[in-house]
Design an enzyme around this catalytic site. Structure first.
Site, PDB file in Angstrom:
ATOM      1  N   LYS A   8      44.410  42.842  39.205  1.00 22.24           N
ATOM      2  CA  LYS A   8      44.307  41.950  38.264  1.00 22.24           C
ATOM      3  C   LYS A   8      42.534  42.022  38.652  1.00 22.24           C
ATOM      4  O   LYS A   8      42.407  41.815  39.709  1.00 22.24           O
ATOM      5  CB  LYS A   8      44.889  40.421  38.471  1.00 22.24           C
ATOM      6  CG  LYS A   8      44.518  39.564  39.434  1.00 22.24           C
ATOM      7  CD  LYS A   8      43.290  39.014  39.353  1.00 22.24           C
ATOM      8  CE  LYS A   8      43.275  38.375  41.244  1.00 22.24           C
ATOM      9  NZ  LYS A   8      42.305  37.996  41.404  1.00 22.24           N
ATOM     10  N   ASP A 133      49.124  33.839  42.513  1.00 23.94           N
ATOM     11  CA  ASP A 133      48.660  34.301  41.363  1.00 23.94           C
ATOM     12  C   ASP A 133      49.913  35.359  41.497  1.00 23.94           C
ATOM     13  O   ASP A 133      50.018  35.882  40.183  1.00 23.94           O
ATOM     14  CB  ASP A 133      47.847  35.976  42.261  1.00 23.94           C
ATOM     15  CG  ASP A 133      46.160  35.123  42.621  1.00 23.94           C
ATOM     16  OD1 ASP A 133      46.229  34.039  41.402  1.00 23.94           O
ATOM     17  OD2 ASP A 133      45.484  35.494  42.986  1.00 23.94           O
TER      18      ASP A 133
END
Ligand code: ATP
Length: 281
Positions: A8, A133
């Site tokens: 990401k 995350d």
């Protein structure tokens, strides 16, 4: 079974304060990208075996993928074990969620491999206990992450754009960056609500120009090349450039693959890792 663990980038990252539990309260715009580790999962009679193509990475419970497998087998009372092989393509300690996405892919992959039918929601809850995350990495796409980063609010997908990632050959631990942040005033916060409106309007160039990461000035005090890399990406035609996560990777956004590939050439041969990839739904 083979699964892919996508990295990401942070389109923006804001820190609102420190919570009573010691975590930082964040508001981050997260975006999945094409760059991915490849993980094979094979059932074995018992235990967990892990191998990676990076000799410096631990293959025991210090590895997030190992911990994800351990948690999954315990949660589902699965008596058999798993053998995992991770081919890492995502630079390590880079602000790209490399460890988190491996853990996310292991949770999703084992759920499929063993037919255990845990809901996405439950997988996110489990993942959230291992790392903030991980829930985003399970869901992917474009999203707002709040709380300590584990609360995910999905957003409409961005039109596909191309990215050049430049990772200088240094690593600064995430806790060190947050500790340094606590000792200074944040000069510029992102306007996250305005950025969300740009995502909804599919206005990538407006978004790219207004991205802010409050950890970037902090990271720059350890690695002054961050701003140099960002400026260079812009001068090579990026419509926006920022540091991802707690760094040190800097990314530039390009409208076409050709522009990104040409820009990437200008960064090679200087000891940095240079990767061309794209956003992913
Ligand atoms: P984030 O963006 O979530 O802060 P990061 O991309 O900066 O993460 P990682 O690549 O996840 O950082 O690496 C951070 C630390 O995690 C490293 O010290 C590494 O040894 C450890 N680690 C544990 N498991 C893994 C894994 N599967 N892949 C990469 N690093 C791992």
């Amino acid at each position: 079974m083979e699964v892919f663990a996508n990295a990401k980038i942070n389109l923006s990252l804001d820190v609102l304060g420190v919570r009573e539990d010691g975590y930082h309260e964040v508001r981050m715009l997260m975006q999945s990208i094409g760059l991915a580790d490849r993980i094979t999962l094979d059932p074995i009679p018992s235990g967990i075996m892990l191998h990676t193509n990076r000799s410096y990475l631990p293959c025991d419970a210090r590895n997030l993928a190992y911990r994800a497998a351990e948690l999954f087998l315990k949660e589902t009372n699965t008596s058999s074990g798993v053998k995992m092989n991770i081919i890492k393509k995502i630079p390590v300690s880079a602000g790209l969620a490399g460890g988190s996405t491996d853990a996310a892919a292991v949770l999703v992959g084992l759920n499929q491999l063993f037919g255990t039918k845990l809901s996405r929601r439950r997988l996110c809850e489990l993942g959230g206990t291992l790392g903030s995350d991980i829930p985003f990495c399970i869901l992917g796409g474009t999203a707002l992450a709040t709380g300590r980063g584990e609360q995910i609010h999905r957003l409409p997908p961005l039109p596909k754009v191309y990215l050049v990632l430049v990772k200088p050959p240094i690593s600064i631990s995430t806790p060190k960056i947050y500790t340094a942040l606590d000792q200074q005033e944040i000069a510029c916060h992102p306007d996250t609500d305005a950025l969300i409106e740009k995502i909804k309007a599919r206005d990538v160039s407006g978004l790219a120009q207004e991205m802010v990461n409050v950890l970037e000035p902090v990271c720059e005090t350890f690695e002054p090349r961050i701003s140099e890399l960002r400026e260079k990406l812009l001068s090579c035609g990026a419509i926006g450039a920022r540091m991802s996560g707690s760094g040190p990777t800097v990314f530039g956004i390009f409208e076409t693959y050709e522009q990104a590939a040409r820009a990437a050439d200008a960064f090679r041969g200087r000891g940095d890792e240079v990767i061309v990839t794209s956003t992913r739904r």
